[in-house]
Design a protein around this motif. Structure first.
Motif, PDB file in Angstrom:
ATOM      1  N   PHE A   1       0.812  -1.229   0.000  1.00 21.09           N
ATOM      2  CA  PHE A   1       0.000   0.000   0.000  1.00 21.09           C
ATOM      3  C   PHE A   1       0.837   1.267   0.000  1.00 21.09           C
ATOM      4  O   PHE A   1       0.287   2.372  -0.032  1.00 21.09           O
ATOM      5  CB  PHE A   1      -0.945  -0.004   1.197  1.00 21.09           C
ATOM      6  N   GLY A   2       2.159   1.127   0.039  1.00 20.02           N
ATOM      7  CA  GLY A   2       3.020   2.299  -0.002  1.00 20.02           C
ATOM      8  C   GLY A   2       2.939   3.162   1.235  1.00 20.02           C
ATOM      9  O   GLY A   2       2.955   4.393   1.148  1.00 20.02           O
ATOM     10  N   VAL A   3       2.858   2.520   2.406  1.00 20.17           N
ATOM     11  CA  VAL A   3       2.810   3.244   3.671  1.00 20.17           C
ATOM     12  C   VAL A   3       3.937   2.750   4.567  1.00 20.17           C
ATOM     13  O   VAL A   3       4.619   1.770   4.256  1.00 20.17           O
ATOM     14  CB  VAL A   3       1.446   3.057   4.377  1.00 20.17           C
ATOM     15  N   ASP A   4       4.147   3.408   5.697  1.00 16.09           N
ATOM     16  CA  ASP A   4       5.151   2.974   6.658  1.00 16.09           C
ATOM     17  C   ASP A   4       4.655   1.767   7.440  1.00 16.09           C
ATOM     18  O   ASP A   4       3.446   1.600   7.654  1.00 16.09           O
ATOM     19  CB  ASP A   4       5.473   4.099   7.641  1.00 16.09           C
ATOM     20  N   ASP A   5       5.596   0.948   7.892  1.00 17.87           N
ATOM     21  CA  ASP A   5       5.229  -0.244   8.657  1.00 17.87           C
ATOM     22  C   ASP A   5       4.344   0.101   9.845  1.00 17.87           C
ATOM     23  O   ASP A   5       3.395  -0.630  10.176  1.00 17.87           O
ATOM     24  CB  ASP A   5       6.487  -0.947   9.177  1.00 17.87           C
ATOM     25  N   GLN A   6       4.646   1.215  10.512  1.00 19.37           N
ATOM     26  CA  GLN A   6       3.924   1.577  11.731  1.00 19.37           C
ATOM     27  C   GLN A   6       2.457   1.933  11.482  1.00 19.37           C
ATOM     28  O   GLN A   6       1.669   2.050  12.425  1.00 19.37           O
ATOM     29  CB  GLN A   6       4.621   2.754  12.424  1.00 19.37           C
ATOM     30  N   GLN A   7       2.096   2.087  10.211  1.00 21.82           N
ATOM     31  CA  GLN A   7       0.701   2.403   9.890  1.00 21.82           C
ATOM     32  C   GLN A   7      -0.159   1.157   9.719  1.00 21.82           C
ATOM     33  O   GLN A   7      -1.367   1.259   9.512  1.00 21.82           O
ATOM     34  CB  GLN A   7       0.632   3.249   8.611  1.00 21.82           C
ATOM     35  N   ILE A   8       0.449  -0.014   9.812  1.00 27.35           N
ATOM     36  CA  ILE A   8      -0.281  -1.269   9.665  1.00 27.35           C
ATOM     37  C   ILE A   8      -0.551  -1.859  11.042  1.00 27.35           C
ATOM     38  O   ILE A   8       0.373  -2.168  11.788  1.00 27.35           O
ATOM     39  CB  ILE A   8       0.511  -2.286   8.813  1.00 27.35           C
ATOM     40  N   TRP A   9      -1.830  -2.017  11.364  1.00 29.54           N
ATOM     41  CA  TRP A   9      -2.238  -2.620  12.630  1.00 29.54           C
ATOM     42  C   TRP A   9      -2.767  -4.026  12.336  1.00 29.54           C
ATOM     43  O   TRP A   9      -3.932  -4.213  12.010  1.00 29.54           O
ATOM     44  CB  TRP A   9      -3.323  -1.791  13.306  1.00 29.54           C
TER      45      TRP A   9
ATOM     46  N   VAL B   1      -7.028   4.453   1.112  1.00 32.85           N
ATOM     47  CA  VAL B   1      -5.656   4.751   1.532  1.00 32.85           C
ATOM     48  C   VAL B   1      -5.151   6.009   0.828  1.00 32.85           C
ATOM     49  O   VAL B   1      -4.308   6.739   1.346  1.00 32.85           O
ATOM     50  CB  VAL B   1      -4.734   3.547   1.261  1.00 32.85           C
ATOM     51  N   ALA B   2      -5.681   6.282  -0.365  1.00 29.07           N
ATOM     52  CA  ALA B   2      -5.307   7.500  -1.092  1.00 29.07           C
ATOM     53  C   ALA B   2      -5.603   8.754  -0.274  1.00 29.07           C
ATOM     54  O   ALA B   2      -4.878   9.761  -0.384  1.00 29.07           O
ATOM     55  CB  ALA B   2      -6.051   7.561  -2.427  1.00 29.07           C
ATOM     56  N   LEU B   3      -6.637   8.709   0.555  1.00 28.71           N
ATOM     57  CA  LEU B   3      -6.970   9.862   1.392  1.00 28.71           C
ATOM     58  C   LEU B   3      -6.017   9.984   2.577  1.00 28.71           C
ATOM     59  O   LEU B   3      -5.710  11.087   3.029  1.00 28.71           O
ATOM     60  CB  LEU B   3      -8.408   9.748   1.903  1.00 28.71           C
ATOM     61  N   ILE B   4      -5.555   8.854   3.086  1.00 29.42           N
ATOM     62  CA  ILE B   4      -4.605   8.883   4.202  1.00 29.42           C
ATOM     63  C   ILE B   4      -3.266   9.437   3.738  1.00 29.42           C
ATOM     64  O   ILE B   4      -2.634  10.251   4.415  1.00 29.42           O
ATOM     65  CB  ILE B   4      -4.417   7.472   4.788  1.00 29.42           C
TER      66      ILE B   4
END
Length: 377
Positions: free
Chosen positions: A78-86, A205-208
């Motif tokens: 999703f192209g986000v940081d690891d810490q954003q995945i719960w 996720v595009a909005l985040i």
């Protein structure tokens, strides 16, 4: 000693399984097809099945490494940081984590009706309140920001299901953005995308992250699962994708090792099994089209792996279908007593569902439904 007062809580009604129905009717389970729980008709990702077998001997260890590896793989996807995945024990676990991180006693969540009962159940478990906004049948269950805002009254979380269960509708990203814009900064809009792989829509996720022309937001989160398109419902593996500002909260609200070793290893294998997901999505789209075109009843357009069908009397028709070997979801529990939800199956399962449903509806129209032992009372 007694548990606390649970009179405001109700049991979740899951779709009934083949073995359960077969025992009740005294018949062989092989006589039935189950199209009631939106499960993957092709089973689990083959790569995941291999990973489960290969990992079985290591389940004596806690899944610390596998947990971190899966988080990284999802974040990369999703192209986000690891810490954003719960990571969580199913999508339900992610709902619980978001409520733990957000709700104070007396806070409320706003949930769609008809809709997934566990949003409200989880809020009440966490000493919050549950209020509802309506998706109107007269509008074909259309999802708009205006429709939600009509019922909004300062709730801490607004739940949006896109694609929506059981109707199959989606909410456009521009509408989700408007909803976030027109609710207070302390309100979190959570978009449940459990069926997201089946929809021809961009993820919220595009909005985040501030992509596709949208500004990055810290008041939107997304829910996803491995249960549907990846076929891992029995392993209970889901996750939330949250804004960067929420990252540190996870370690304070999650259970130790939120997903099992087997689930994490299966997820790691499944997330790269694009062939299985593509096959699953193609099957769902073909099945949706076939049911929309050929069922002798009103079928609402759907972007999930199921369709909602108006059959007049859901209890009578679902019981008649069950007698003939097809298990579907009676939507009375959703507040839609005249509707069935039929999961998209294989070509053969879909054909059977269409033919059997049409036969039952024809019998009822001709006044012969009672020969099945089914009446409208």
């Amino acid at each position: 000693m007694q548990p606390r007062d649970l009179s405001d809580h109700v049991a979740y009604e899951a779709g009934r399984g083949i073995e359960e129905v077969a025992r009740e009717l005294g018949r062989d389970p092989t006589e039935f097809v189950k199209l009631a729980s939106n499960e993957n008709p092709h089973g689990p990702s083959p790569a995941a099945a291999v990973a489960i077998r290969e990992t079985a001997s290591s389940v004596s260890s806690y899944p610390k490494s596998a947990h971190a590896d899966l988080v990284r793989a999802i974040a990369d996807r999703f192209g986000v940081d690891d810490q954003q995945i719960w990571l969580a024990n199913g999508g339900d676990g992610a709902i619980d984590y978001l409520h733990r991180a957000t709700l104070e006693p007396g806070d409320a969540v706003l949930t769609p009706t008809p809709g997934f009962a566990y949003y409200g159940m989880s809020a009440r478990f966490h000493h919050g309140d549950d209020r509802a906004y309506s998706l109107e049948r007269a509008d074909d269950f259309e999802q708009t920001a205006a429709g939600v805002l009509e019922s909004f009254d300062g709730e801490r979380i607004v739940w949006v299901t896109s694609p929506h269960n059981p109707t199959g509708t989606t909410m456009a990203l521009a509408e989700i953005e408007r909803l976030a814009e027109e609710t207070p900064a302390e309100t979190l809009v959570v978009v449940d995308e459990a069926y997201g792989e089946f929809a021809d829509r961009d993820s919220a996720v595009a909005l985040i992250e501030g992509r596709a022309g949208y500004d990055a937001r810290d008041d939107v989160a997304v829910l996803r699962t491995f249960s549907k398109a990846y076929g891992l419902a029995g392993l209970r593996l889901g996750y939330a994708i949250v804004p960067e500002e929420w990252a540190e909260a996870y370690t304070r609200v999650n259970t130790p090792f939120a997903a099992s070793e087997l689930a994490c290893r299966a997820g790691l294998a499944a997330i790269d099994d694009d062939e299985h997901v593509e096959r699953t999505v193609e099957t769902a789209r073909n099945s949706r089209d076939a049911m929309c075109d050929r069922l002798d009843a009103h079928v609402w357009p759907s972007e999930g792996n199921f369709v909602l069908v108006d059959v007049g009397n859901a209890t009578a028709v679902s019981e008649a279908l069950r007698e003939r070997g097809v298990i579907v979801r009676n939507c009375s529990s959703f507040g839609l007593p005249d509707c069935l939800r039929i999961t998209c199956g294989t070509e053969e399962e879909t054909e059977l569902a269409i033919e059997t449903t049409n036969d039952v509806l024809a019998d009822r129209a001709a006044g012969t439904g009672t020969r099945l032992g089914v009446t409208d009372e």
